[in-house]
Scaffold this motif. Structure first.
Motif, PDB file in Angstrom:
ATOM      1  N   SER A 170       0.826  -1.202   0.000  1.00 57.45           N
ATOM      2  CA  SER A 170       0.000   0.000   0.000  1.00 57.45           C
ATOM      3  C   SER A 170       0.865   1.258   0.000  1.00 57.45           C
ATOM      4  O   SER A 170       2.064   1.209   0.268  1.00 57.45           O
ATOM      5  N   PRO A 171       0.256   2.407  -0.284  1.00 60.35           N
ATOM      6  CA  PRO A 171       1.019   3.654  -0.274  1.00 60.35           C
ATOM      7  C   PRO A 171       1.703   3.935   1.058  1.00 60.35           C
ATOM      8  O   PRO A 171       2.798   4.503   1.080  1.00 60.35           O
ATOM      9  N   ASP A 172       1.081   3.525   2.169  1.00 61.03           N
ATOM     10  CA  ASP A 172       1.658   3.819   3.480  1.00 61.03           C
ATOM     11  C   ASP A 172       2.956   3.064   3.740  1.00 61.03           C
ATOM     12  O   ASP A 172       3.763   3.493   4.562  1.00 61.03           O
ATOM     13  N   TRP A 173       3.134   1.956   3.048  1.00 66.51           N
ATOM     14  CA  TRP A 173       4.318   1.124   3.298  1.00 66.51           C
ATOM     15  C   TRP A 173       5.244   1.092   2.090  1.00 66.51           C
ATOM     16  O   TRP A 173       6.280   1.764   2.078  1.00 66.51           O
ATOM     17  N   ALA A 174       4.934   0.337   1.060  1.00 68.37           N
ATOM     18  CA  ALA A 174       5.859   0.194  -0.064  1.00 68.37           C
ATOM     19  C   ALA A 174       6.145   1.524  -0.741  1.00 68.37           C
ATOM     20  O   ALA A 174       7.303   1.857  -1.035  1.00 68.37           O
ATOM     21  N   GLN A 175       5.111   2.285  -0.996  1.00 66.82           N
ATOM     22  CA  GLN A 175       5.328   3.551  -1.699  1.00 66.82           C
ATOM     23  C   GLN A 175       5.966   4.607  -0.813  1.00 66.82           C
ATOM     24  O   GLN A 175       6.429   5.636  -1.296  1.00 66.82           O
ATOM     25  N   ALA A 176       6.014   4.323   0.498  1.00 68.71           N
ATOM     26  CA  ALA A 176       6.750   5.193   1.417  1.00 68.71           C
ATOM     27  C   ALA A 176       8.166   4.666   1.650  1.00 68.71           C
ATOM     28  O   ALA A 176       8.916   5.217   2.458  1.00 68.71           O
ATOM     29  N   GLY A 177       8.521   3.575   0.938  1.00 67.74           N
ATOM     30  CA  GLY A 177       9.869   3.043   1.029  1.00 67.74           C
ATOM     31  C   GLY A 177      10.134   2.204   2.271  1.00 67.74           C
ATOM     32  O   GLY A 177      11.281   2.099   2.711  1.00 67.74           O
ATOM     33  N   ILE A 178       9.075   1.589   2.836  1.00 68.34           N
ATOM     34  CA  ILE A 178       9.228   0.793   4.058  1.00 68.34           C
ATOM     35  C   ILE A 178       8.894  -0.667   3.766  1.00 68.34           C
ATOM     36  O   ILE A 178       7.722  -1.038   3.704  1.00 68.34           O
ATOM     37  N   PRO A 179       9.892  -1.521   3.586  1.00 68.46           N
ATOM     38  CA  PRO A 179       9.613  -2.948   3.427  1.00 68.46           C
ATOM     39  C   PRO A 179       8.970  -3.528   4.687  1.00 68.46           C
ATOM     40  O   PRO A 179       9.420  -3.266   5.800  1.00 68.46           O
ATOM     41  N   LEU A 180       7.923  -4.330   4.483  1.00 68.47           N
ATOM     42  CA  LEU A 180       7.189  -4.950   5.585  1.00 68.47           C
ATOM     43  C   LEU A 180       7.014  -6.425   5.271  1.00 68.47           C
ATOM     44  O   LEU A 180       6.414  -6.774   4.244  1.00 68.47           O
ATOM     45  N   ASN A 181       7.544  -7.283   6.124  1.00 74.22           N
ATOM     46  CA  ASN A 181       7.484  -8.721   5.902  1.00 74.22           C
ATOM     47  C   ASN A 181       7.124  -9.448   7.187  1.00 74.22           C
ATOM     48  O   ASN A 181       6.996  -8.831   8.242  1.00 74.22           O
ATOM     49  N   ALA A 182       6.982 -10.768   7.074  1.00 77.45           N
ATOM     50  CA  ALA A 182       6.749 -11.603   8.250  1.00 77.45           C
ATOM     51  C   ALA A 182       7.666 -12.806   8.190  1.00 77.45           C
ATOM     52  O   ALA A 182       7.981 -13.315   7.108  1.00 77.45           O
ATOM     53  N   VAL A 183       8.084 -13.274   9.343  1.00 76.71           N
ATOM     54  CA  VAL A 183       8.805 -14.532   9.478  1.00 76.71           C
ATOM     55  C   VAL A 183       7.880 -15.497  10.208  1.00 76.71           C
ATOM     56  O   VAL A 183       7.340 -15.163  11.267  1.00 76.71           O
ATOM     57  N   ALA A 184       7.682 -16.668   9.616  1.00 81.08           N
ATOM     58  CA  ALA A 184       6.791 -17.671  10.199  1.00 81.08           C
ATOM     59  C   ALA A 184       7.629 -18.850  10.684  1.00 81.08           C
ATOM     60  O   ALA A 184       7.981 -19.734   9.900  1.00 81.08           O
ATOM     61  N   PRO A 185       7.966 -18.883  11.964  1.00 78.91           N
ATOM     62  CA  PRO A 185       8.758 -19.998  12.480  1.00 78.91           C
ATOM     63  C   PRO A 185       7.947 -21.288  12.541  1.00 78.91           C
ATOM     64  O   PRO A 185       6.723 -21.270  12.703  1.00 78.91           O
ATOM     65  N   GLY A 186       8.656 -22.395  12.420  1.00 79.95           N
ATOM     66  CA  GLY A 186       8.066 -23.666  12.783  1.00 79.95           C
ATOM     67  C   GLY A 186       8.193 -23.813  14.291  1.00 79.95           C
ATOM     68  O   GLY A 186       8.207 -22.819  15.025  1.00 79.95           O
ATOM     69  N   VAL A 187       8.296 -25.021  14.764  1.00 84.26           N
ATOM     70  CA  VAL A 187       8.474 -25.256  16.193  1.00 84.26           C
ATOM     71  C   VAL A 187       9.953 -25.103  16.530  1.00 84.26           C
ATOM     72  O   VAL A 187      10.805 -25.818  15.988  1.00 84.26           O
ATOM     73  N   VAL A 188      10.260 -24.144  17.380  1.00 86.79           N
ATOM     74  CA  VAL A 188      11.644 -23.923  17.805  1.00 86.79           C
ATOM     75  C   VAL A 188      11.738 -24.078  19.319  1.00 86.79           C
ATOM     76  O   VAL A 188      10.745 -24.008  20.036  1.00 86.79           O
ATOM     77  N   ASP A 189      12.947 -24.246  19.772  1.00 89.90           N
ATOM     78  CA  ASP A 189      13.177 -24.638  21.163  1.00 89.90           C
ATOM     79  C   ASP A 189      13.187 -23.424  22.095  1.00 89.90           C
ATOM     80  O   ASP A 189      14.240 -22.963  22.528  1.00 89.90           O
ATOM     81  N   THR A 190      11.995 -22.913  22.400  1.00 89.28           N
ATOM     82  CA  THR A 190      11.859 -21.829  23.359  1.00 89.28           C
ATOM     83  C   THR A 190      11.306 -22.367  24.672  1.00 89.28           C
ATOM     84  O   THR A 190      10.756 -23.476  24.733  1.00 89.28           O
ATOM     85  N   GLU A 191      11.423 -21.573  25.709  1.00 86.32           N
ATOM     86  CA  GLU A 191      10.887 -21.969  27.012  1.00 86.32           C
ATOM     87  C   GLU A 191       9.385 -22.190  26.939  1.00 86.32           C
ATOM     88  O   GLU A 191       8.850 -23.134  27.531  1.00 86.32           O
ATOM     89  N   THR A 192       8.689 -21.328  26.187  1.00 82.46           N
ATOM     90  CA  THR A 192       7.242 -21.468  26.049  1.00 82.46           C
ATOM     91  C   THR A 192       6.886 -22.771  25.358  1.00 82.46           C
ATOM     92  O   THR A 192       5.966 -23.491  25.775  1.00 82.46           O
ATOM     93  N   ALA A 193       7.606 -23.094  24.276  1.00 81.40           N
ATOM     94  CA  ALA A 193       7.328 -24.339  23.557  1.00 81.40           C
ATOM     95  C   ALA A 193       7.593 -25.558  24.434  1.00 81.40           C
ATOM     96  O   ALA A 193       6.838 -26.540  24.413  1.00 81.40           O
ATOM     97  N   ARG A 194       8.653 -25.493  25.220  1.00 87.69           N
ATOM     98  CA  ARG A 194       8.932 -26.621  26.111  1.00 87.69           C
ATOM     99  C   ARG A 194       7.812 -26.790  27.131  1.00 87.69           C
ATOM    100  O   ARG A 194       7.372 -27.913  27.398  1.00 87.69           O
TER     101      ARG A 194
END
Length: 256
Positions: A170-194
């Motif tokens: 949208s104009p607020d992001w890409a056309q303003a020069g701000i890359p916006l992405n997401a990282v989708a982890p699988g199951v990783v070894d965090t305290e919460t996951a344990r």
């Protein structure tokens, strides 16, 4: 390359804390945000907390940030998960966007989840994307009361993915020069996951079968941290609107 200022939400534990540590270890400045044990404390499940976050980060940063890593989230079978994972994250991204716009090389990334490709409740997703928080809470409550509480977390992450892909171009992001992405982890070894399932052999086996990770189960937190750090670095100059699956091959296995 000069010193960069980053904001990390969910920075008191898990992936958020590890990411903040990594960025600081690279010599950058990090404004840590969480509901507790952080430089900026705010409850992103409430409108007041979201406003508090924006106000305090603006004050702490002097009105300019170079990168935003929105990690804060919850996997509880509760309406608070929708309030935090979707509405709190969207509010964080939108309210801090003006601070990113003041940077020469702004970048933003949110943490999603592999689970969004496994299952979702379209009523929850639709309510989120209509930006109707009351309707989303009602849809979550209905799912929980029907014994489908586990569907809440992936549904909020799927809604976030869809919102982000639309917003990123949208104009607020890409056309303003701000890359916006997401990282989708699988199951990783965090305290919460344990605590939630890794320490219980039966639950661990069930989750592993639902989300098979050929490169290993669980995965290392460091792999997620490195990817998050790259997405908000100056090196990421031409990628936006992407959901990056850091999941040991699970998404490719489930959707060949």
């Amino acid at each position: 390359m000069g010193l960069r200022t980053y904001v990390v939400t969910g920075a008191a534990s898990g992936i958020g804390a590890a990411t903040a540590d990594h960025l600081e270890g690279c010599g950058d400045r990090v404004i840590r945000c969480d509901v507790r044990d952080a430089g900026v404390t705010a409850d992103l499940t409430t409108p007041e907390g979201r406003e508090q976050l924006a106000s305090d980060v603006t004050a702490a940063s002097g009105g300019r940030i170079d990168g935003l890593i929105a990690v804060a989230g919850s996997a509880a079978p509760s309406p608070l998960t929708a309030r935090l994972n979707f509405f709190g994250t969207v509010a964080t991204l939108e309210s801090l966007r003006p601070l990113l716009a003041a940077s020469d090389l702004p970048r933003a990334v949110a943490v999603s989840s592999l689970s969004a490709v496994v299952a979702a409740d379209e009523a929850i997703v639709a309510a989120c994307l209509s930006m109707d928080e009351d309707a989303a809470v009602a849809a979550v409550t209905t799912a929980v009361e029907a014994g489908r509480g586990r569907i809440v977390y992936p549904s909020t992450k799927l809604a976030l993915n869809r919102w982000l892909r639309r917003a990123a171009v949208s104009p607020d992001w890409a056309q303003a020069g701000i890359p916006l992405n997401a990282v989708a982890p699988g199951v990783v070894d965090t305290e919460t996951a344990r605590r939630m399932f890794l320490d219980d052999p039966a639950t661990r086996a069930q989750v592993s079968s639902m989300m098979p990770q050929p490169l290993g189960f669980p995965g290392p937190v460091s792999a997620i941290v490195s990817l998050l750090a790259w997405t908000v670095s100056p090196d990421n100059s031409f990628m936006t609107g992407q959901i990056l699956y850091a999941d040991g091959g699970a998404e490719a296995t489930l959707r060949p």
